[in-house]
Scaffold this active site. Structure first.
Site: not given
Length: 901
Positions: A739, A816, A849
């Site tokens: 991330s 995502d 994610h």
């Protein structure tokens, strides 16, 4: 891009720590070898070598015409050649098998080369931590959540317990004092006898329960379905404790999927959201009253949209009852102008709907209202519902932000219909606090903080403001509230009283910060409890201070490193104190009635974890700090078991480094990094660079407007310092993150240009902040119109610099909804245009994610592990410039699989 030299660079060690671990008392039934061991033979190393043409490896034989014309001498010559070829082939086979075994052996030895002969570090002869154990949670410490609840008459020390327990009922309320035989304790009260409920012939399996404040009813949730990170839908039921029966929340629509349901403080009503509209159910009637009617795809009432759920409230509710149950405050969110982003699902159907016949092979597309940086934000306003008058109303606020420049970050009810509203501008650097009076339907601006002028930083959207009611007999003539304030570069507690006073009484001050404060307030004693970093940025201890700022003192042992959190009972007389590390975690119920904490009961000691620690060879953690350009940064180095300072170790840097985040702390933790150190034998280093939290606002706010630059500089500078250590192999250094950490991995590689880090692994990275959501991005970067150069600088754009690394890996979930796959696809296009090929790419279909669809989560970590082993075994060097190899040896190797078949 070369990094400038730091003005000062130094390291200092403040303590050393061995072990850190977790989990279940039983020994693991799983075993695992290091990924790739025994499977990285020579023939699999050169993936760019193409196989030869069919028949290319066959021995040459003369044509039939020439054979017929030849004599016996020629025939003998041919047979001799055949025999020689066969003999050569057999000899080659022997050499190949031998070399193959040797290659497999060398890989295994490479994985274990740092596990013996150490003169410092862990001396345990136990087993290494396996990836299987980490992925299946076997190293997680056991912990318990205590659901404190106020008694119907304000009784303290009551908690809700769920689960079958020796015939005591499934859901019950216990008095914590009863565990020690206290005669003054309340009798245990069973709310639900059984875990399964029958409603009109239907069997209901509750997955969540919420007792009413008077404990006469229980709100049940069944058939829960996830929406986004925090939100979900389900079917709700009202359970009657006296009769042990239940009814639908909405009897007229029992199968309607509800997005949110909340008890009123008076226990006689439930406010709930369905199809984005807010409703009220009074228990005195089976009728449901609609509070709003125009909710739909673009209008939300009482629940947040995607960006407010993710970036502001970190939850699924924007509905708040007043303390007397007379009013409901809620947010109205208008997404009409917010652009949509399509998220595709190739294998699953998140909507739960079957596609029309003939369209089964088309992906499901979910259009998300997702405001990217600079795009229109949802317009959010505060509305109220008067329960008695059945009327929705709003109150105009003076000097409010314009609709497109307002983010509402917190709502706090007071008494007598008073309510505090905290809001910021779009760039989150001006805070305004409004005081509303719902009875008089008036409002006023009571406080403004221009954080941009104070230190160039921003306001985080936290929800920890605490209302303090007036109590003249106890020294509080006016209502007030507690809030976090900036004082001399650090975040501290301020007490604002009366409510319209803009100048606080400082309760804390110094070169340290309060964390998510306050934790609790004892109104009777006038004591505020809070967690802070007073001892060290990496520690968390519990403190108390009086409301006048006097008598600040710690309640946990500060003589040694510790990381605590706490959950107080409703009246603050009791608390669940959780010790998270660095030693074996434990939890205990404590009594706060006296000046010192009195330990009532240990509810978890993780004895099984302690035994597990004794059985495994764990990394040694060395906590240090580095000073770069005058900024002191926290570092932890994980050394392999049996660490030998005479050896040269590869080093993996792991980071997140998002604004106000923290990765280096004293919590007990065995994770992927621990596995890398324990099983693979590599050193793992983490440094919380500039921009991270809990070291003061100067360290944090310097990154604003230029995310990635200082953070990458700090990673590179720290890596250079580690590269100078005698036990570090500076030619084998890698960095990885997920991330924001994925963004930082790429930014560091870009800025370093192969000078320090040879390798990197980026998972779900942001590659251009114009592609990320507006509320998060603009908080730290301003808007693209305000800061175009900053957005250009912080994007991953220098492909030539990335080409200077040996190799890097990029991984992304194809579905995502948070960091869109667009980020990685745009990066790939830039790499293609620049002709860069020194990278590997892996997409995981239908994964969000967290990348966990089907077997994806396991595969991510197995891929990271094997890729890292290949990197530190120099495999990526060998495939950097592949060339055709037509040697007889390569032909023999290529032909072997066909011959074996």
């Amino acid at each position: 891009m070369s990094s400038p030299r730091p003005s000062t660079s130094s390291t200092s060690s403040d303590s050393g720590l061995s072990v850190d671990t977790t989990a279940y008392p039983e020994e693991s039934k799983y075993t695992s070898t290091a990924p790739g061991a025994g499977g990285l033979s020579d023939e699999n190393r050169y993936r760019d070598v193409e196989e030869g043409e069919a028949g290319a490896d066959e021995p040459f034989l003369p044509s039939a015409k020439k054979q017929a014309a030849s004599g016996s001498r020629t025939s003998r010559l041919i047979w001799g050649l055949v025999i020689l070829c066969v003999a050569g082939w057999l000899w080659g086979l022997v050499l190949f098998v031998t070399q193959n075994r040797s290659a497999q052996q060398s890989v295994s030895e490479a994985l274990q080369s740092h596990e013996s002969g150490a003169i410092s570090g862990s001396s345990s002869s136990g087993k290494p931590v396996t990836l299987e154990q980490v992925l299946t949670g076997q190293w997680l410490p056991r912990s318990h959540a205590v659901s404190w609840i106020a008694g119907p008459n304000g009784e303290d020390g009551l908690l809700v317990e769920q689960g079958e327990d020796q015939g005591k009922g499934y859901l019950r309320v216990d008095d914590i004092r009863s565990r020690k035989g206290d005669a003054t304790s309340q009798e245990s009260r069973v709310l639900m006898e059984k875990a399964i409920v029958q409603v009109d012939g239907r069997t209901i399996f509750p997955v969540s329960t919420w007792p009413s404040p008077n404990l006469n009813k229980v709100l049940l949730l069944s058939e829960r379905e996830k929406n986004w990170r925090h939100s979900f839908t389900g079917k709700y039921w009202i359970f009657d404790v006296a009769t042990q029966t239940a009814q639908p929340l909405d009897p007229s629509n029992p199968d309607g999927r509800v997005q949110l349901a909340i008890w009123s403080p008076t226990s006689d009503m439930v406010a709930f959201v369905r199809d984005n509209n807010l409703y009220l159910r009074k228990l005195s009637s089976k009728e449901v009253v609609p509070i709003t009617k125009d909710g739909g795809a673009d209008l939300f009432y009482g629940i947040p949209d995607w960006v407010y759920e993710e970036e502001v409230f970190s939850g699924n509710s924007v509905t708040w009852w007043s303390g007397d149950g007379k009013y409901v405050a809620f947010l109205r969110t208008n997404e009409t102008a917010v652009p949509e982003f399509p998220v595709q699902y190739y294998l699953s159907r998140p909507s739960g709907k079957r596609p029309p016949p003939g369209l089964e092979d088309y992906p499901e597309v979910r259009e998300i209202k997702y405001p990217k940086a600079g795009a229109p934000n949802p317009v959010v306003s505060l509305q109220f519902y008067d329960v008695e008058k059945q009327e929705v109303f709003s109150i105009e606020a003076p000097d409010n932000f314009e609709d497109d420049d307002r983010i509402i970050i917190e709502i706090v009810w007071g008494t007598e219909g008073k309510i505090l509203v905290r809001a910021t501008n779009r760039e989150s650097d001006v805070l305004k606090v409004f005081l509303f009076d719902t009875k008089a339907r008036t409002s006023k601006l009571v406080r403004v903080e221009n954080v941009a002028d104070i230190d160039g930083g921003w306001v985080e959207p936290t929800q920890y403001t605490w209302f303090i009611p007036a109590d003249p007999s106890n020294g509080r003539p006016h209502d007030g509230y507690l809030d976090t304030v900036i004082h001399e570069g650090y975040e501290h507690l301020g007490y604002f009283t009366p409510l319209d006073n803009s100048e606080p009484i400082l309760l804390t001050q110094g070169e340290w910060e309060v964390v998510d404060a306050p934790t609790a307030v004892d109104l009777r004693k006038g004591i505020v409890y809070f967690i802070s970093t007073k001892e060290s940025p990496t520690e968390r201890h519990l403190y108390q201070v009086n409301l006048d700022g006097s008598n600040l003192k710690p309640l946990t042992d500060t003589s040694k490193p510790g990381y605590y959190d706490v959950s107080f009972s409703h009246g603050t007389g009791y608390a669940l104190l959780s010790y998270r590390g660095p030693s074996i975690p434990w939890q205990a119920i404590v009594n706060t009635e006296t000046d010192e904490l009195k330990y009532e009961e240990t509810i978890e000691d993780n004895a099984g974890l302690a035994r597990m620690v004794d059985s495994y060879a764990l990394p040694t953690e060395i906590y240090q700090n580095v000073t770069i350009d005058g900024f002191t940064l926290q570092v932890v180095e994980r050394r392999p078991p049996h660490f030998n300072p005479a050896k040269k170790y590869p080093v993996l840097f792991y980071l997140y480094n998002g604004p106000r985040s923290q990765t280096v702390d004293r919590k007990f933790n065995i994770d992927f990094q621990s596995y890398v150190a324990s099983s693979l034998g590599y050193i793992v280093v983490t440094v919380d660079g500039r921009g991270t939290g809990f070291s003061g606002r100067k360290t944090r706010c310097i990154v604003r407007g230029n995310l990635g630059y200082y953070e990458a500089y700090d990673q590179i500078t720290t890596a250079k310092l580690w590269g100078e250590k005698p036990y570090v192999d500076e030619t084998r250094m890698s960095i990885w993150g997920w991330s924001y950490g994925g963004f930082m991995t790429l930014k560091t590689l870009e800025q370093d240009a192969g000078q320090t880090f040879q390798y990197g692994m980026a998972v779900a990275p942001v590659t251009d902040w114009r592609h990320y959501d507006s509320i998060y991005t603009e908080r730290y970067m301003h808007t693209p119109a305000h800061n175009p150069n900053g957005y250009d600088n912080t994007s991953i754009t220098d492909m030539t610099a990335l080409q200077q690394t040996v190799r890097f890996l990029v991984i992304h979930g194809a579905s995502d909804d948070n960091v869109h796959i667009q980020n990685t696809l745009v990066l790939v296009d830039k790499l293609d245009l620049a002709g860069v090929q020194n990278y590997d790419l892996h997409f995981y279909p239908d994964s969000d994610h967290s990348i966990n669809f089907h077997n994806a989560h396991r595969m991510v970590y197995e891929r990271l592990s094997s890729w890292l082993v290949n990197a530190f075994n120099d495999e990526w060097h060998r495939i950097a410039d592949p060339v055709p190899d037509d040697s007889m040896w390569e032909k023999v190797k290529r032909s072997l699989p066909m011959l074996v078949k």
